[in-house]
Design an enzyme around this catalytic site. Structure first.
Site, PDB file in Angstrom:
ATOM      1  N   ASP A  85      32.083 -24.731  40.136  1.00 62.49           N
ATOM      2  CA  ASP A  85      30.804 -25.419  40.182  1.00 62.49           C
ATOM      3  C   ASP A  85      30.038 -24.863  41.389  1.00 62.49           C
ATOM      4  O   ASP A  85      30.538 -24.078  42.182  1.00 62.49           O
ATOM      5  CB  ASP A  85      31.008 -26.941  40.258  1.00 62.49           C
ATOM      6  CG  ASP A  85      29.784 -27.696  39.748  1.00 62.49           C
ATOM      7  OD1 ASP A  85      29.910 -28.870  39.396  1.00 62.49           O
ATOM      8  OD2 ASP A  85      28.688 -27.086  39.711  1.00 62.49           O
TER       9      ASP A  85
HETATM   10  C1  GLC Z   1      25.631 -28.677  39.406  1.00 61.06           C
HETATM   11  C2  GLC Z   1      26.540 -29.466  38.499  1.00 61.06           C
HETATM   12  C3  GLC Z   1      27.038 -28.714  37.303  1.00 61.06           C
HETATM   13  C4  GLC Z   1      25.984 -27.719  36.857  1.00 61.06           C
HETATM   14  C5  GLC Z   1      25.852 -26.681  37.964  1.00 61.06           C
HETATM   15  C6  GLC Z   1      24.798 -25.626  37.636  1.00 61.06           C
HETATM   16  O1  GLC Z   1      25.892 -28.989  40.729  1.00 61.06           O
HETATM   17  O2  GLC Z   1      27.648 -30.116  39.083  1.00 61.06           O
HETATM   18  O3  GLC Z   1      27.361 -29.662  36.281  1.00 61.06           O
HETATM   19  O4  GLC Z   1      26.364 -27.100  35.641  1.00 61.06           O
HETATM   20  O5  GLC Z   1      25.568 -27.272  39.221  1.00 61.06           O
HETATM   21  O6  GLC Z   1      23.534 -26.194  37.603  1.00 61.06           O
END
Ligand code: GLC
Length: 738
Positions: free
Chosen positions: A284
């Site tokens: 993430d």
């Molecule tokens: C965010 C989220 C994740 C998302 C990623 C990209 O912090 O936790 O679910 O897909 O970043 O935007």
């Protein structure tokens, strides 16, 4: 002439080589590209950067065009649209050394431009085809906009509505959430052959148990027994992987002391060896760097080593692999084989998508114009939206007559458009939404006089608008009042300790109710709210969540009876935040609640029961669900139990009922929940019509983890419970014999 012949010859040669190449197994083609790559280029494939087109996290790195040209990133996110993705892809395939195409990812969580109900709302439909259709439209639009990959489905179980991301999953139950997860993956990926550029890679997230943070506070510690993890939180990830999800995203949180992003047990032992996941693991947003804050890495270089060796293949936005992985390989701390393995997984996805043959196959301007926000997509969105609405109360008010002459449509969300798309609304725009007022106008045309006013804001204590709203209510034949949250009040980084209705909205409803007019409360919210007064006093109460682009039309379909509401809650609504976690599949305890017995598991100041339970939802008609009829009263190892249930529409209006089947293991070597959902069927019946539904219970449905965490079935009695809500079931006992 000579040049023409030469060009034709070269074209034929290239096509024949490409054709030969296409006939080679993908693994060989991956290896042939890998063999040409430098270590830097391999690490580039393990790096994912965001553009500056959108912000979904705390950092944005400048210079992504240069990164592409230098082969420093193999994928980008928050970039969409044929024009922009084509421009960036051109840099990759014309200006970089090896011309490896980019992967474009985006958070297409519940629609790309045509926005569908938030995932929690879709789960409330209990309609497996509707859930799949939603993901298919999302994939169709996203792929038409140059995208290859969505960071969805989010499948995190949660029993804590203080956690804002409850809106993004499928609620509290592992069985329902597993069915929904698999359908979403199939909707996004299709048959996962990607023969046509109209499906996208799914990414099941957030692995794992992100939905169980202490205090319901986003990103907070997660610590639970392996039993709880395997029985409750793991199943939806497993279902998504078994449905063929090509990628997995690691969670921000630690799980039992080890952050998911550097958790080798989670990412390798469990995900690779036990669940046999063959795809690619992406972290993430900056979660590698966050290992330093977690206190498991001394610095970001150490964090990179921990993450890559645990099984994180691609680094989202940390630039940690970009900065440190080469040094770690040269120092012998990370074997080149691990880098090759991760780079292969990324390259394989690009081959599967056909990007090496045609990097621009998802860049079709004409298709982008035709597909995005099409009437067909809006029609599907409207259908999914109305199926996601849950009727919580109806004291004879709904459906409203279409002959209504004067209708007051009040409340801060009555004419609102921007909030209807909810959180994680991708490229959706509020301006494309149909507001509630517009939906009612579309339904009733010019035959009705609509009186509209906010009455109050979503937040704040200003009641100066009450008088005007009340006066409108007095003049009207009936009142519809739309209240709830703003879209930013749920979603990521949106945890709350107070989940009651914000502001003075409830006071507005009370003031309007004093007029004595027929009144419908329309809730628009991203999480269960503690609304005990409304839950016990509103003449009619509709849970509409955030329904997306076609919200107003869908709500109007239900308000005026063109669609009979069929939704069922996928999550319990607490009476009070102090009850959390409150959920249907709880354990009995040694002192289960008994009225008038103090020495029981209970509160001095609140009931144990939720305001509205899991699986609950009313209809404009009534249904009679008969007792479950098993085909045997005792069953042995290897046998299935077939259960027949008669359901009848006993009312005067066609409608759909969700018949739910739960079991309870009455005596086992470990404590078992008072009930667990094991099957459901949504059935449409005309007035007076009956159907015999047939369910089949397999061994796995009776199994649980014993004290050694081995799946087992023990002899003894099981209750099979069938009904239209977790708190309204009829039971029969069957016995498992040796
Ligand atoms: C965010 C989220 C994740 C998302 C990623 C990209 O912090 O936790 O679910 O897909 O970043 O935007």
């Amino acid at each position: 002439m000579r040049n023409l012949i030469t060009s034709l010859f070269l074209l034929l040669l290239f096509n024949s080589l490409a054709a030969q190449s296409r006939q080679k197994p993908i693994n060989e083609r991956v290896d042939s590209v890998l063999a040409q790559m430098t270590l830097d280029e391999k690490i580039g494939q393990m790096t994912l950067f965001t553009t500056d087109w959108g912000s979904t996290g705390p950092t944005i790195r400048p210079g992504y065009r240069e990164d592409i040209m230098q082969g420093r990133c193999g994928a980008l996110f928050n970039a969409h649209g044929v024009t922009f993705t084509r421009e960036l892809q051109r840099i990759a395939v014309e200006e970089s050394r090896l011309k490896i195409p980019l992967l474009f990812g985006y958070d297409v969580i519940h629609g790309f431009k045509t926005i569908f109900p938030i995932p929690l709302a879709e789960a409330a439909s209990w309609d497996t085809e509707a859930v799949k259709a939603s993901a298919e439209v999302a994939a169709d639009e996203a792929s038409a906009a140059g995208l290859h990959w969505t960071f969805a489905p989010m499948v995190d179980i949660t029993r804590d509505p203080r956690w804002g991301r409850i809106m993004e999953g499928a609620g509290e139950d592992p069985f329902l959430a597993s069915v929904v997860a698999a359908q979403r993956v199939k909707g996004f990926q299709g048959e996962a052959t990607f023969d046509e550029p109209n499906h996208i890679l799914a990414c099941v997230k957030h692995f794992a148990a992100y939905g169980a943070p202490f205090g319901g506070r986003d990103y907070n510690t997660v610590d639970m027994s392996e039993r709880m993890f395997r029985e409750v939180y793991l199943p939806p990830y497993q279902a998504a992987i078994e449905a063929g999800a090509r990628t997995v995203m690691t969670a921000f949180n630690e799980l039992n002391g080890v952050p998911a992003t550097s958790n080798k047990w989670l990412l390798t032992d469990l995900l690779r060896h036990e669940l046999r996941f063959k795809g690619m693991v992406v972290t993430d947003y900056t979660s590698i760097n966050e290992l330093v804050e977690h206190g498991v890495a001394a610095d970001e270089k150490h964090a990179s080593e921990l993450a890559v060796m645990a099984g994180s293949d691609m680094d989202m936005q940390s630039a940690a692999y970009h900065r440190f992985l080469k040094g770690l390989v040269e120092e012998g701390k990370v074997p080149i084989e691990r880098v090759d393995e991760a780079a292969r997984r990324v390259l394989r996805l690009k081959f599967e998508l056909g990007l090496f043959e045609d990097p621009y196959r998802f860049c079709d301007e004409q298709r982008e114009k035709e597909v995005i926000l099409s009437d067909r997509n809006r029609s599907i969105a409207r259908d999914v939206a109305r199926k996601s609405i849950v009727l919580l109360r109806n004291e004879g008010v709904l459906p409203l007559p279409k002959e209504t002459k004067k209708l007051a449509v009040l409340g801060p969300l009555a004419a609102d458009k921007d909030n209807l798309i909810g959180f994680w609304s991708a490229a959706g725009e509020g301006r494309h939404c149909v507001s509630l007022v517009e939906g009612i106008r579309n339904k009733l045309g010019e035959n009705v006089e609509l009186l509209t006013a906010k009455g109050c804001e979503i937040t704040g204590d200003d009641k100066s608008g009450f008088a005007r709203a009340v006066e409108m209510a007095r003049q009207a034949d009936a009142v519809v009042v739309a209240i709830g949250e703003s879209r930013e009040m749920s979603g990521e980084a949106a945890s709350k300790v107070d989940i009651s209705l914000p502001g003075v909205q409830e006071d507005l409803v009370k003031a309007l109710m004093e007029t004595g007019k027929p009144l419908v409360v329309v809730l628009m919210n991203g999480r269960p709210l503690t609304i005990p007064w409304l839950g016990e006093n509103a003449p009619a109460l509709l849970e509409t969540w955030w329904l997306g682009t076609e919200a107003g039309n869908a709500i109007a379909d239900v308000l005026f009876g063109d669609y009979n509401p069929s939704g069922k809650l996928p999550v319990s609504f607490p009476r009070h935040v102090g009850q959390i976690p409150v959920f249907y599949s709880h354990k009995p305890t040694g002192r289960p609640y008994q009225p008038n017995d103090k020495w029981r598991s209970q509160y001095l100041d609140e009931s144990n029961e939720p305001l509205f339970p899991f699986g609950y939802g009313l209809s404009y008609t009534t249904f009679e669900i008969g007792s479950p009829k098993p085909d045997k009263t005792s069953f042995r190892s290897g046998e299935v139990v077939k259960v027949q249930v008669k359901v009848t529409n006993t009312g005067n209006r066609e409608g759909e009922e969700v018949v739910q089947l739960y079991i309870r293991d009455k005596v086992a070597s470990v404590t078992r929940p008072v009930k667990e959902l094991k099957a459901f069927q949504k059935v449409s019946l005309k007035p007076g019509e009956s159907k015999d539904l047939r369910f089949t219970l397999f061994e796995k449905d009776f199994a649980f983890l014993d004290q050694n965490l081995e799946w087992t079935i023990e002899p003894g009695e099981f209750e099979i419970k069938v009904g239209n809500s977790s708190d309204n079931v009829k039971a029969v006992v069957v016995e498992r014999v040796e």
